[in-house]
Write a protein that holds these residues in place. Sequence first.
Motif, PDB file in Angstrom:
ATOM      1  N   ARG A   1      73.524  62.074 -48.301  1.00  0.00           N
ATOM      2  CA  ARG A   1      73.210  61.039 -47.316  1.00  0.00           C
ATOM      3  C   ARG A   1      72.778  59.748 -48.022  1.00  0.00           C
TER       4      ARG A   1
ATOM      5  N   GLU B   1      69.721  71.948 -48.662  1.00  0.00           N
ATOM      6  CA  GLU B   1      68.978  70.855 -48.024  1.00  0.00           C
ATOM      7  C   GLU B   1      68.915  69.644 -48.942  1.00  0.00           C
ATOM      8  N   VAL B   2      68.703  69.899 -50.226  1.00  0.00           N
ATOM      9  CA  VAL B   2      68.662  68.803 -51.195  1.00  0.00           C
ATOM     10  C   VAL B   2      70.029  68.140 -51.304  1.00  0.00           C
TER      11      VAL B   2
ATOM     12  N   GLU C   1      72.265  67.843 -49.015  1.00  0.00           N
ATOM     13  CA  GLU C   1      72.437  66.997 -47.841  1.00  0.00           C
ATOM     14  C   GLU C   1      71.678  65.680 -47.987  1.00  0.00           C
ATOM     15  N   ILE C   2      70.455  65.751 -48.504  1.00  0.00           N
ATOM     16  CA  ILE C   2      69.651  64.536 -48.670  1.00  0.00           C
ATOM     17  C   ILE C   2      70.314  63.583 -49.662  1.00  0.00           C
TER      18      ILE C   2
ATOM     19  N   ALA D   1      62.998  69.704 -51.482  1.00  0.00           N
ATOM     20  CA  ALA D   1      63.656  68.680 -50.673  1.00  0.00           C
ATOM     21  C   ALA D   1      62.722  67.529 -50.307  1.00  0.00           C
TER      22      ALA D   1
ATOM     23  N   GLN E   1      63.115  63.488 -51.302  1.00  0.00           N
ATOM     24  CA  GLN E   1      63.103  62.368 -50.363  1.00  0.00           C
ATOM     25  C   GLN E   1      62.054  61.330 -50.737  1.00  0.00           C
TER      26      GLN E   1
END
Length: 271
Positions: A251, A244-245, A247-248, A211, A215
Amino acid sequence: NPPVTAPETRNVRPAFGAAATDCEPNNSNTHALSDMPWSDFAPAEDAPDREQQVARLFTACEAGDNDRAFLVLKACEKQRYPLDEMVNARTPDGATPLFYAAKGGHDVVVETLLATGQCVVNAATAAGFTPLFIAALRGRAGAVGVLLNEYGVAVNQPAKDGRTALYAACEAGCVKSCRLLLKAGAQPDVGARRRPDNSTPLIVAAYLGHAAVVQVLLDAGAKLTPADDDGTALANARRQRKHEVVEILERAMKEKGWTEEDLDAPVLVPP
């Protein structure tokens, strides 16, 4: 050949591992060499021949024994062996002493070899792996940083399978290496037309669930639209349940005002 200068202190770094997040080496020991009797390394009848010295240099570089590597180089200098031939010697698969030092994350040994001014820094193995590539693949951020300071290092040079050093660092999940490479000019989207599966650094980082690396790549302008055989970075992250990835990436899409359909749009990437 320029002389190999003796610094006041040199580090002896044993082999060590690296965490996937910070990629920092273990604490190293220091050992003063200022009292070493360099005059004792004058040529003698029983002095090691060139092949023996090459073997000793490889062993020292692989073990991270900077004292020994430095001593071998000084001995070769005294014996008038060409330093360029010594530091650029090759194993059957094309690896050099610099490759082994970088592979082990022995950044001080890397510095010692580069200080000779004779290393072919982009020398590649039969698979196309350069010292920079192998350091990135092993998560050796210290060695990556040292190599990037060397003039002429090819940041975007691909291996035979199309992977670049940045791609390798993304596989390793090494945030520090990724940042260093991007700062040095690594292209975040290079690879989509080189890899057999069309994957990019962002795709492999998403697939593996790194993750923080994802980012960093997005902050550097990595594109969301390139896709490999299994889809985009988002599709890969979803398939691998890397929440988590996901979500990133979602977003990042929202910030661009994109929908799922926008990911199907064609995109031009560096060749």
